[in-house]
Design an enzyme around this catalytic site. Structure first.
Site, mmCIF file in Angstrom:
data_model
loop_
_atom_site.group_PDB
_atom_site.id
_atom_site.type_symbol
_atom_site.label_atom_id
_atom_site.label_comp_id
_atom_site.label_asym_id
_atom_site.label_seq_id
_atom_site.Cartn_x
_atom_site.Cartn_y
_atom_site.Cartn_z
ATOM 1 N N GLY A 92 42.919 37.378 40.648
ATOM 2 C CA GLY A 92 43.018 38.324 39.547
ATOM 3 C C GLY A 92 42.117 39.526 39.784
ATOM 4 N N CYS A 93 42.376 40.580 39.048
ATOM 5 C CA CYS A 93 41.632 41.825 39.253
ATOM 6 C C CYS A 93 40.183 41.687 38.793
ATOM 7 C CB CYS A 93 42.331 42.985 38.571
ATOM 8 S SG CYS A 93 42.755 42.701 36.844
ATOM 9 N N TYR A 94 39.983 41.229 37.551
ATOM 10 C CA TYR A 94 38.613 41.022 37.081
ATOM 11 C C TYR A 94 37.870 40.023 37.968
ATOM 12 C CZ TYR A 94 39.189 43.445 32.514
ATOM 13 O OH TYR A 94 39.365 44.358 31.507
ATOM 14 N N THR B 113 38.225 39.425 41.070
ATOM 15 C CA THR B 113 37.856 40.041 42.349
ATOM 16 C C THR B 113 36.555 40.828 42.211
ATOM 17 O OG1 THR B 113 40.169 40.158 43.048
ATOM 18 C CG2 THR B 113 38.629 41.656 44.132
#
Lengths: 348, 348, 348, 348
Positions: free
Chosen positions: C152-154, C156
């Protein structure tokens, strides 16, 4: 000062026009908001929809169908076009002053409405009494009106830009006018869509409705009344990555002798004693008027090309909607015309 | 493929043009950036000025005065106008190909330059050899040029919009063209000023340079070469609250018979085999081209008013500056013209 | 160089992840995009959905149900969670390498998935083979994987911020970590909603998902593998008025002796030879990495409060999605890990 | 109602604080702005600096040195710190009530001032009489004060977030508090700089002043008075790409038994009868308060981590500066405390 405040109903709570009317009227010294309606949100509080009103306007929303209008003095219709005409019809015999913020009664006839709005008009009789609510042009008629059609946002900026030239005896070519207009996204309404998605607007810019936007005919009609000829002009709207504001850049050739001084004088004279039109000496930006009822107009004469270039800036939600509506209300009620409309533009 | 890459110098590191040149050239398959200069930041690393290059271009900046240009193949001058001419003069005998991104050699003569730029020109001989670097109009001359004057950002968007009409035999009125152009703030440069302060730009919009912007004459000259008449048109720039991008809305009456189909065909034909001009079927937005070398052009015919309305969108820093410069470099070096310029526009 | 490029399918065209995969892969030297699917837009061109690809990727979209995957080397699943698992299941025997950009296989078990995603998992066997695709932590496993769950972006941004401290022997309190994260709106997806309406985002800022965001557990799990203890940390996401980018500010008390120098050394050491993590000497901004696959990490030691404060910045659509996915693809195919990922961050 | 309005001087016209004071005071029912000063712009009109006041406040700016303060009731000092103390000293014997919007008298002693502001204090006696002008904490002292030190913007958001917890008897760890705060760019002032350049702010986000911002000590002192212990907390400011607004996310462990209900009750009780603090049931966004004097506070209890997370939102120029100053003025003059401060937040 009256002892009794005027009793106001706002029909249509969910959009920006409804919330701007509340923002202005809640601090107006002679009005009480007594009812706000919403069909899709009835039973909720107004501040549930518009969090900024938390603790300020917590009134419960009611259905317009259940609204008892007895005792109300003014109804503001903040509804989509096509819907608004039904409510005008419903309340036509009530004697209550109605200010319709939709496009349903702005044009000169139901026939023209049907061509540009591509929709049947179900209350054509309304056109007989509706007054186009631009105080700078029609104040006397507004004072006597029972039904005011509040102007569109683009037409407000555009007509204020060109009215002095179209009323002048300069022999301008009415079909030569080009209005290149730019609006903030609130002009597209509160509804979520691809058009209003942040990432399609932010850091972006585009034209739309090229050659076909329905505000074209509203502008043409009002200017044709001034010039006493038919008008077939060019109007191109664009979408700015800002919340509020319209800036219109208008172009018109003038074949007769002209100068910056003459042009300034013509505009100052036309808008003398109009409290919300400010003739500027430099090009205004949209934040110069944001949140306020001012229209800033800058007329520029380009001697190299023999063209007048007029820049005007308004807040589309205030001078282009709710503020102009309150201005109309003041006139209809015989109040001082700028009452409750002294908000200073918010910059930054 | 060559074994040896071309050796490139970028003169002027601190502005956006310098950083965009580096962004493009660092991934170009046949170039090596061997020197970047800065007078005010010499001794610092390039990535100290432009943090995004951290670990990518950490090269030390040198003074242009100390630069040994021996062995270089191409110099890009990313300097302010007035400064650039001095360096063109300095290196005129070096044999190195020069691409000047300033306005110093874009016009047809030093006399016209001095009128519009209000500045003496110290190297008037440069005009004899300089080629106006718009590949869509002047590719053959660019291939042979030693000195290319890279077009301005507004002129790129404006000329690409109107060139097909001005080269046509339609008998248009060359003085009737109106270009209403809107640019992102990077057009005003990297320097901090009231103009570029966030709170003066954000959620805001304004016109500037009305009737007097110096890009007017650059547009007029290029279009006059096509129409073979003098051109005295209207150009009005506006400032958008976006980083990058220009969108130009151009208006021109056409008295001869015209149709959408004819207009499309004329544009498609004019830009056949031009890899960076995309004729669109709907109005482009500036994010459709952001970060890329594309110019999107949408010609629209308004039968109601007999006007062609042309919308064009470019990234002012790429097609309007660094990308077009690299395109020119490719042509001057005999490389495939789109080499290193395949960046896909960044949306969102 | 291989003669034959790898054949790629992108499953799910309509979102930002799909368009970013295309933006990167179209310029990757060893891949051909041979199919892009969409259920709701099949029959349209990819560039009809994403206008920036006009003339670049005009391929017709097909239904995933009709896709013949024979001969494909890699499938990227750019689908919502819950949908993605069905396609992983469908193609489990195909032998094709799958990179799933949804959240369906990121966690350690279907049971935990069901708690945080509030949804049944229909392919629990997938967890046996799925590898968490963060190359900085799991490169060896990714190289051998058939199914990679792209982070996921967060997570990462958050995991890269804290991994060195959690793997250290410093005796930190794993429950003491606080991650205050801020994301651009593209993290909410391409779908129009009140959340993504321009006027609700522009000039605005808010927290959401306080105490309950499902990325919390993903971060906790990966950090618990490093610290070899359970982790119960605080994660608070916020919504920035920007398109792209995540900036995470993380706080952790360190009771043992620490200094700026030691902290820097720990981070430099941990990320040695990781091509996309840049340890910065000053706090990065999100534009320092925009459009690129870099994660910029700045470790700061506050001796006054005995806390490490770590700032990290990524582009949520690149390092937080499509770029990391291509990085994983490179590893899975045995290619140089940074191939096709050299885009310079776009600033401004 | 008094017959005579209070006579007001605004010292320092050029910044945002000066223009916001004028925006509020011009519509205040009991004040007249009789003088506005500026050293660098004396002789110009106020509306030349701030175009939005065109036709509203066209008063000529005078030098503070030439200002005759006889007959004035209140002076607002909208000056940089370091400059402000000189004017406080100059007018100390005048008997005029002074509200200083700089940081010069906010701290408990000149010694602490000199440590954090890295500057000598030239009027240390001022600390003996200055009252910290946060009406929610110090209303009684403000009513009697001759010199009020108007709080900083970050401290206003931060202290209002944490005051109920620090005054409670919960045995919290005062050094455990973390305040992660985010501010719009107007917090950096009206002066053009790299920090305020549009392209460095737009679509961007960053932390700054990590571990060292001077508002830290102001927050610590006020909270230490409540908790009656020294406080050594963490404060991290960030820069948002918005004009106005601060949102602070504060974290504090609570070891004693707590619940959402208890936390809500504690906050409601603490701010009972405080007209400008709104305890919200959901996380506020900064547009919920934009342009208004409200502070919206949302206390959240995370039972999973035993932490209170408090979100607060203010307009940094109003509640964080000019609005709070007018609130203080009302108290000092014995007026109703919310007089002239009923602006509805502007959303959108």
């Amino acid at each position: 000062m009256n002892n009794k405040n005027y009793q106001i109903g706002i029909i249509g709570a969910s959009g920006y026009t409804g919330s701007e009317l509340a923002r202005i009227l809640i601090n107006h010294p002679q009005t009480d908001i007594v009812a706000i309606t919403s069909e899709s949100h009835k039973g909720k509080k107004f501040s549930d929809l518009h969090g900024q009103f938390s603790g300020i306007v917590d009134m419960e929303l009611v259905s317009a169908d259940q609204l008892d209008v007895t005792g109300l003095d003014v109804l503001f219709l903040a509804l989509p076009h096509g819907v608004s005409m039904e409510f005008v019809k419903r309340w036509k015999e009530s004697g209550i002053k109605i200010i319709d913020l939709s496009g349903d009664f702005r044009l000169s006839s139901p026939e023209i409405y049907e061509v540009w709005y591509k929709k049947d008009h179900t209350y054509p009789e309304g056109f007989d009494t509706a007054v186009y609510g631009m105080p700078e042009l029609h104040a006397e008629a507004i004072k006597k009106a029972k039904l005011v059609a509040n102007p569109g946002c683009y037409p407000t900026a555009s007509i204020l830009s060109l009215a002095p030239l179209f009323r002048s005896k300069l022999g301008i070519d009415p079909d030569g006018a080009i209005i290149d207009a730019k609006s903030g996204i609130t002009g597209a309404g509160i509804k979520a869509s691809n058009t209003t998605h942040f990432s399609n607007v932010n850091d972006n810019f585009k034209a739309y409705g090229i050659g076909s936007h329905r505000h074209t005919v509203e502008i043409q009609e009002q200017l044709s009344f001034l010039v006493k000829k038919s008008v077939n002009l060019q109007f191109t709207p664009h979408l700015l990555p800002v919340d509020r504001g319209i800036l219109a850049t208008s172009y018109l050739k003038i074949e007769k002798e002209m100068s910056q001084k003459k042009l300034d004088a013509m505009y100052l004279d036309f808008y003398r004693d109009k409290p919300f039109v400010r003739i500027r000496k430099q090009a205004p930006s949209i934040k110069d008027v944001r949140g306020s009822n001012y229209a800033d107009v800058f007329p520029f004469w380009d001697a190299r090309t023999n063209r007048a270039i007029i820049i005007s800036a308004i807040d589309n939600l205030v001078k282009g909607a709710a503020g102009q509506a309150v201005h109309n209300m003041n006139l209809m009620l015989g109040l001082e015309e700028s009452m409750g409309l002294h908000q200073v533009p918010m910059q930054p």
